[in-house]
Design an enzyme around this catalytic site. Sequence first.
Site, PDB file in Angstrom:
ATOM      1  N   HIS A  81       0.831  -1.209   0.000  1.00 58.31           N
ATOM      2  CA  HIS A  81       0.000   0.000   0.000  1.00 58.31           C
ATOM      3  C   HIS A  81       0.866   1.260   0.000  1.00 58.31           C
ATOM      4  CE1 HIS A  81      -3.341  -2.574   2.082  1.00 58.31           C
ATOM      5  NE2 HIS A  81      -3.064  -2.980   0.860  1.00 58.31           N
ATOM      6  N   HIS A 240      -9.101  -2.319  -5.237  1.00 63.03           N
ATOM      7  CA  HIS A 240      -8.032  -2.618  -4.286  1.00 63.03           C
ATOM      8  C   HIS A 240      -6.995  -3.546  -4.907  1.00 63.03           C
ATOM      9  CE1 HIS A 240      -5.908  -2.823  -0.542  1.00 63.03           C
ATOM     10  NE2 HIS A 240      -5.751  -4.108  -0.783  1.00 63.03           N
ATOM     11  N   ASP A 244      -3.018  -2.724  -5.062  1.00 58.23           N
ATOM     12  CA  ASP A 244      -1.958  -3.667  -4.675  1.00 58.23           C
ATOM     13  C   ASP A 244      -0.959  -3.884  -5.813  1.00 58.23           C
ATOM     14  OD1 ASP A 244      -2.673  -4.213  -2.066  1.00 58.23           O
ATOM     15  OD2 ASP A 244      -3.661  -6.119  -2.516  1.00 58.23           O
ATOM     16  N   HIS A 266      -0.253 -11.140  -5.180  1.00 60.98           N
ATOM     17  CA  HIS A 266       1.130 -10.737  -4.918  1.00 60.98           C
ATOM     18  C   HIS A 266       2.144 -11.710  -5.518  1.00 60.98           C
ATOM     19  CE1 HIS A 266      -0.370  -7.604  -2.363  1.00 60.98           C
ATOM     20  NE2 HIS A 266      -0.968  -8.465  -1.564  1.00 60.98           N
TER      21      HIS A 266
END
Length: 286
Positions: A81, A240, A244, A266
């Site tokens: 973030h 969101h 990310d 991720h």
Amino acid sequence: MMKQKTIAKEFSVTGVGLHSGVDVSMTVKPADIDSGIVFRRADLTPVVDIKVTPSSIKEAIMCTLLTKDGDQNLSVSTIEHLMSAFAMFEVDNVLIEVNAPELPVMDGSSYEFTQLLKQVGIVEQNSARKGIKILKPVRVEHEDKFAEVLPSDTLKYEFKIHWDHPVIAATNDHIVFEYDLDEYIKMVSKARTFGFYEQLAYLHQNNLAKGASLDNAVGVTNEGVLNEGGLRYDDEFVRHKLLDAIGDFYVGGYILGHFNCFKSGHTLNNKLLHAVFADKDAWEYI
């Protein structure tokens, strides 16, 4: 010629680690040209500096984690973030001192970081900004998921999600974003991390989401959203994931290209970075 940038003065924040549940203090300080972005574990003796670079990435669950020389005990996690905000403010050089192995999650978005960066100000430095331009497509896949970056004269991000979940499936699942700081602050930065209430016990058993609450995450059940105010955007979930991804890809520094992701997280984002830098024909310095 683009110049390198840092912050005009330092700022400090406190909060809780999303996964560790530990109270965290963090101070972000200006840094000299060519320093890069460096996390300093000030709670360790001696202190340990971890430079933000793709080679520092170590695979982790539900976050991006960097280590010093691959040592899991010398690490810093949940950086995405803050890195997302740095990417949009074009911060190249900064030192982040933190007294825990995880950054504070704040409200689960990058909005508070954007406001702090606006407040302290960004300054140009007397040196050219370094970056790379994508020359050919690079793609990584896992099962039905993929992350790729394509040649582009503008910095562009595209993200599509797909969850077989009634609440998320009812929202828009696709977003395209071209670099624009004001638009990012307004339309992306407030999107919070989210989690499924039914998985909470399992996550806690695996030392994950121990700091999660409705103050820093969107809680989702099959019936709806648990947060009193509901969603901040109708499509907060995909926004969101975009937030990310912007942070994950900025671990590689300034990369001029069109990032396109489907159901990526991720792990896949980080694998794309490794694939890009492993293929010297895929990019050139700018």
